[in-house]
Design an enzyme around this catalytic site. Structure first.
Site, PDB file in Angstrom:
ATOM      1  N   HIS A 121       2.535   0.956  10.716  1.00  0.00           N
ATOM      2  CA  HIS A 121       1.653   1.421  11.987  1.00  0.00           C
ATOM      3  C   HIS A 121       1.492   0.664  13.398  1.00  0.00           C
ATOM      4  O   HIS A 121       1.503   0.313  13.826  1.00  0.00           O
ATOM      5  CB  HIS A 121       1.257   2.570  11.573  1.00  0.00           C
ATOM      6  CG  HIS A 121      -0.429   2.353  11.375  1.00  0.00           C
ATOM      7  ND1 HIS A 121      -0.448   2.701   9.479  1.00  0.00           N
ATOM      8  CD2 HIS A 121      -1.851   2.223  12.020  1.00  0.00           C
ATOM      9  CE1 HIS A 121      -2.375   2.167  10.250  1.00  0.00           C
ATOM     10  NE2 HIS A 121      -2.362   1.526  10.716  1.00  0.00           N
ATOM     11  N   ASP A 151       3.685   3.454   4.718  1.00  0.00           N
ATOM     12  CA  ASP A 151       2.704   2.955   5.695  1.00  0.00           C
ATOM     13  C   ASP A 151       2.415   1.268   5.297  1.00  0.00           C
ATOM     14  O   ASP A 151       2.331   0.436   5.677  1.00  0.00           O
ATOM     15  CB  ASP A 151       1.722   3.418   5.302  1.00  0.00           C
ATOM     16  CG  ASP A 151       0.958   2.928   6.878  1.00  0.00           C
ATOM     17  OD1 ASP A 151       1.874   2.541   7.989  1.00  0.00           O
ATOM     18  OD2 ASP A 151       0.311   3.039   7.137  1.00  0.00           O
ATOM     19  N   ASN A 227      -8.422  -3.010  11.615  1.00  0.00           N
ATOM     20  CA  ASN A 227      -8.529  -3.966  10.083  1.00  0.00           C
ATOM     21  C   ASN A 227      -7.251  -3.951   9.316  1.00  0.00           C
ATOM     22  O   ASN A 227      -6.714  -4.016   8.508  1.00  0.00           O
ATOM     23  CB  ASN A 227     -10.282  -3.059   9.268  1.00  0.00           C
ATOM     24  CG  ASN A 227     -10.873  -3.905   9.593  1.00  0.00           C
ATOM     25  OD1 ASN A 227     -12.408  -3.274   9.725  1.00  0.00           O
ATOM     26  ND2 ASN A 227     -10.817  -4.691   9.042  1.00  0.00           N
ATOM     27  N   SER A 228      -6.732  -2.218  10.064  1.00  0.00           N
ATOM     28  CA  SER A 228      -5.556  -1.436   9.025  1.00  0.00           C
ATOM     29  C   SER A 228      -4.076  -2.690   9.003  1.00  0.00           C
ATOM     30  O   SER A 228      -4.064  -4.095   9.867  1.00  0.00           O
ATOM     31  CB  SER A 228      -4.195  -0.506  10.052  1.00  0.00           C
ATOM     32  OG  SER A 228      -5.080  -0.138  10.385  1.00  0.00           O
ATOM     33  N   LEU A 280      16.222  13.583  -5.376  1.00  0.00           N
ATOM     34  CA  LEU A 280      16.783  15.384  -5.631  1.00  0.00           C
ATOM     35  C   LEU A 280      17.864  15.803  -4.905  1.00  0.00           C
ATOM     36  O   LEU A 280      18.968  16.471  -4.624  1.00  0.00           O
ATOM     37  CB  LEU A 280      16.744  15.591  -6.611  1.00  0.00           C
ATOM     38  CG  LEU A 280      16.709  17.291  -7.163  1.00  0.00           C
ATOM     39  CD1 LEU A 280      18.174  16.815  -8.394  1.00  0.00           C
ATOM     40  CD2 LEU A 280      16.031  17.851  -7.912  1.00  0.00           C
ATOM     41  N   GLY A 281      16.983  16.171  -3.924  1.00  0.00           N
ATOM     42  CA  GLY A 281      17.685  16.943  -2.835  1.00  0.00           C
ATOM     43  C   GLY A 281      17.515  17.944  -2.353  1.00  0.00           C
ATOM     44  O   GLY A 281      18.166  18.585  -1.891  1.00  0.00           O
ATOM     45  N   VAL A 282      16.160  18.252  -2.859  1.00  0.00           N
ATOM     46  CA  VAL A 282      15.756  19.945  -2.254  1.00  0.00           C
ATOM     47  C   VAL A 282      14.280  19.626  -1.956  1.00  0.00           C
ATOM     48  O   VAL A 282      13.045  18.584  -1.954  1.00  0.00           O
ATOM     49  CB  VAL A 282      14.630  20.644  -4.017  1.00  0.00           C
ATOM     50  CG1 VAL A 282      17.164  20.636  -4.333  1.00  0.00           C
ATOM     51  CG2 VAL A 282      14.467  19.556  -4.856  1.00  0.00           C
ATOM     52  N   ILE A 284      10.034  21.253  -2.478  1.00  0.00           N
ATOM     53  CA  ILE A 284      10.235  22.050  -3.545  1.00  0.00           C
ATOM     54  C   ILE A 284       8.480  22.680  -2.716  1.00  0.00           C
ATOM     55  O   ILE A 284       7.753  21.969  -2.085  1.00  0.00           O
ATOM     56  CB  ILE A 284      10.017  21.529  -4.687  1.00  0.00           C
ATOM     57  CG1 ILE A 284       9.401  20.206  -4.374  1.00  0.00           C
ATOM     58  CG2 ILE A 284      10.753  21.033  -5.364  1.00  0.00           C
ATOM     59  CD1 ILE A 284       9.078  19.245  -5.845  1.00  0.00           C
TER      60      ILE A 284
END
Length: 485
Positions: A121, A151, A227-228, A280-282, A284
């Site tokens: 960011h 991030d 500080n990030s 996996l492509g779900v 959940i």
């Protein structure tokens, strides 16, 4: 004669007793006055102060200031006025300006090739990056790789004779351990703060719908804007975290990415420009007692599939919405986090056994794990209202061609939520205007009449299980049916 002997014996006893008491008192006094016996050498306040100063002196040269410029588009402020915008909006739409927006953050140098770790960011969409070293040298920075999920970003500068930091082991951190943060808050260079590890494994929202930063280190070392991207160090002077976030208006609550997570991502960011993740492509969610009851499960175990991504590994083998994943490679999974961790630890392109329950039947799939694609989040628009259901706390109407176009839906089906009653169970579960209800109690919906048929069958204080579409995927929401007085 006997009396004299007894007197002599008593005198001896008295003298002996007095001597014993005297010796005991002497030992007690010596013990009190003695220096405490410690397992470890005593550390004075001065020693602690010097240790913190040594850490700062050693590592500050490797901490850099990062100044960025990104271009943002602005429009005439009068367009926000409802009256002016209504009458003159179309005429003034073209009067927009692109202006530079400045930002600042921190980073730290990890090798002599000029690679710097910072937060994504900090450099997000930056067109210009200036890196300033502690010795005053300035360089143009280039983003080599970035990852919004963690991030993290890697910025490269062309320089030599660079000071470096040492990377530690964040898994060894203990709650209560002293840590030191170094950075450039509010553009003030080389600021050092000290605190302790307040907690580990924290999850905080990112501000993007449905996305959460996980496994953060919480610290009370002062972390402020700027500080990030700076380092969080242990008492050995090793980096154990990347200072990342604060909670606005809170006191003494800051967060850092564990350096062990960062170390896993560094090579990918440098070599590929992104982080590769197993997939996996779900979508959940947790199996709650209410959901377990709706799916005829004896126990609230496993992980419920709320949606399956098109062209994903899961779709390729036949996993469907409503399946409950029970095991991965014969190991039970009972929370979304457990499933994510297990899949995340499996190499891309490696096969894995996934066991699910569907309509009471246990089915096993052999899935070849894929690479997670980058998905952009999209918001929802607010439609108009029509029909009200007192029992559920929802207003709904059928999805028409116009509504589907307005909301950017890929199809014309289901019901759109037009209002959520504040304080209702639906409100508590996070349902929103613009959500699309595709199923109610496992029954597909295409009209308000079908919705009312399902609602009319419900018992007071019962549970209504909805399949909801939002942000391009579906998930199940159980809501309590409210009793009507």
């Amino acid at each position: 004669m006997i009396k004299n002997k007894l007197l002599k014996i008593n005198k001896k006893l008295i003298v002996t007793t007095i001597l014993i008491l005297f010796l005991s008192l002497s030992l007690i006094v010596q013990t009190i006055n003695a220096e405490p016996q410690l397992d470890k050498p005593y550390l004075s306040i001065e020693d602690l102060s010097n240790s913190i100063a040594d850490i700062a002196e050693k590592n500050s040269p490797a901490v850099v200031n990062i100044d960025t410029v990104r271009m943002v588009e602005t429009q005439n402020p009068f367009l926000d006025d409802p009256i002016f915008g209504h009458f003159f909006g179309d005429q003034f739409k073209e009067y927009t300006r692109t202006i530079p927006q400045k930002g600042t953050g921190s980073g730290f140098i990890i090798n002599q090739e000029g690679y710097i770790i910072t937060n994504e960011h900090v450099v997000h969409k930056a067109e210009k990056i200036k890196v300033t070293l502690s010795d005053g040298r300035e360089f143009t920075g280039e983003v080599i790789g970035s990852d919004t999920t963690s991030d993290m970003a890697i910025v490269k500068i062309k320089a030599d004779h660079l000071p470096l930091v040492a990377l530690g082991d964040s898994d060894k951190l203990r709650v209560g351990e002293i840590v030191v943060a170094i950075g450039n808050p509010y553009g003030l260079q080389q600021t050092v703060t000290m605190g302790v590890v307040s907690a580990k494994g924290r999850s905080i929202p990112t501000g993007i719908e449905g996305r959460v930063y996980k496994d953060f280190i919480q610290t009370d070392a002062a972390i402020n804007p700027g500080n990030s991207g700076g380092p969080l160090l242990n008492t050995k002077g090793e980096v154990v975290g990347i200072n990342t976030a604060i909670i606005p208006f809170a006191q003494g609550i800051g967060f850092a990415i564990p350096i062990n997570i960062a170390k896993k991502n560094i090579d990918d960011l440098i070599n590929l420009g992104k982080v590769r993740r197993s997939w996996l492509g779900v979508y959940i969610q947790e199996v709650t007692p209410e959901i377990a009851k709706q799916f005829n499960q004896a126990e609230a175990k496993g992980v419920l599939v709320g949606d399956v991504v098109k062209n994903s590994p899961a779709e390729g083998v036949g996993i469907k919405t409503g399946d409950i994943i029970k095991k991965v490679n014969n190991e039970e999974v009972n929370s979304p986090e457990e499933l994510q961790d297990k899949i995340g630890n499996i190499e891309i392109n490696k096969e894995v056994n996934v066991e699910i329950v569907r309509n009471g039947e246990t089915i096993s799939f052999i899935v070849k794990i894929g690479e997670m694609p980058t998905v952009e989040e999209e918001g929802s628009k607010t439609p108009k209202e029509k029909v009200f259901s007192v029992q559920t706390g929802l207003k709904v109407e059928s999805v028409t061609t116009e509504i589907a176009k307005e909301l950017g839906l890929p199809w014309v089906k289901g019901l759109v939520i037009t209002e959520v009653v504040p304080g209702s169970s639906a409100d508590d579960m996070g349902l929103q205007q613009g959500d699309i209800v595709l199923e109610a109690n496992r029954t597909e919906l295409s009209s308000v009449e079908e919705w009312e048929k399902v609602i009319n069958k419900l018992e007071p204080e019962g549970t209504l299980l909805l399949l909801v579409f939002r942000n391009q995927h579906t998930y199940y929401v159980p809501i309590k049916v409210e009793k009507i007085d």
